[in-house]
Design a protein around this motif. Structure first.
Motif: not given
Length: 294
Positions: A17-27, A121-131
């Motif tokens: 699960v990815w969660e993305a939050r943001s609050v105000n900021g100049r940069n 390595e191939e399985q890890l690359a596939s996992l990283d791409a999916a994530v």
């Protein structure tokens, strides 16, 4: 700008699960938290956030949960045979009772889970791409949430621009009314210059006269304020997710404030000064909201 989004994915071994939050900021400032063993995703995640967002304090969080089924068991027969031989030796020497089968099976290492093997390595690359695809979904959701807030914020900013426009119109009317006061003050100061002993040179007299006139004339400031108002409305009209205007608007607020300060310093009328102060307050309220604009 504030916002929140969540996206999830899974394969045969795990769920994430990815969660993305943001609050105000100049940069743009991106913080990323990932489980142990997934540190390799931190930099790509920050890069992905930077391609979609331009301002704000953004927090990305990845959670991993194992979805693997119970692994099949196997008996370490070599260890079991070795234990059996030792038990028989002890039993003959001491006359102790023979252990039961379940007792032997409870010995650590006799029963083992079959190892499915580490991912290559191939399985890890596939996992990283999916994530990372899941992260893209979360970032898109965050961008959509921020865009929704932006639409609501546009109405607020339009209200501030209208307020500033009204105050500038009042200032222009009052500037006409203060002409008489300015004329009297100018005549008094001019007579003082003419009566000086020794008399001023023509060049110095022209300089002093120009200075007095310049201090009394606020038309230039009002003209610039009118131009800034037109530009502010243009920026609100041009604002789109692919055309961020927050930084331009922030700079424009500084110019608004500069002209409002000059208007107050040149004012020769108390009512015009009050309008200038109200104008500075309106500009500051708009500037605070502009900090939320990407």
């Amino acid at each position: 700008m504030t916002g929140y989004a969540r996206a999830q994915g899974a394969d045969e071994r795990r769920r994430w699960v990815w969660e993305a939050r943001s609050v105000n900021g100049r940069n743009l400032e991106v913080r990323c938290r990932v489980p142990q063993g997934f540190d390799r995703l931190e930099n790509p995640a920050r890069t992905a956030a930077g391609t979609r967002l331009k301002r704000g304090n953004v927090a990305l969080s990845l959670t991993m949960t194992s979805e693997a089924k119970a692994k099949p068991l196997r008996i370490n027969r070599a260890l079991l045979a070795e234990l059996g031989a030792l038990v028989e030796e002890v039993r003959k020497g001491t006359g102790a009772a023979a252990p039961t089968a379940d007792g032997l099976l409870r010995v650590r290492g006799v029963i083992e889970e079959e190892d499915e093997g580490a991912e290559n390595e191939e399985q890890l690359a596939s996992l990283d791409a999916a994530v990372m695809r899941t992260l893209g979904e979360a970032l898109q959701g965050l961008a959509n949430a921020r865009a929704g807030e932006g639409k609501a914020l546009a109405g607020v900013l339009e209200g501030h621009v209208d307020e500033i426009d009204g105050l500038c119109r009042r200032a222009a009317e009052r500037a006409q009314a203060q002409i008489g006061v300015v004329r009297q003050r100018f005549e008094a100061q001019l007579n003082e210059l003419l009566g000086r002993v020794p008399a001023l040179s023509e060049e110095r007299f022209a300089q002093e006269t120009a200075l007095l006139v310049g201090k009394a004339d606020v038309r230039e400031e009002l003209d610039r304020l009118t131009a800034h108002i037109a530009q502010a409305r243009s920026l609100l009209h041009e604002a789109r997710p692919d055309n961020p205007v927050g930084r331009k608007f922030d700079f424009l607020c500084q110019e608004f404030n500069r002209e409002a300060n000059t208007l107050c310093s040149k004012s020769a009328d108390i009512e015009l000064t009050r309008i200038g102060i109200d104008l500075k307050g309106a500009v500051e309220r708009m500037r605070e909201q502009v900090q939320n604009v990407e």
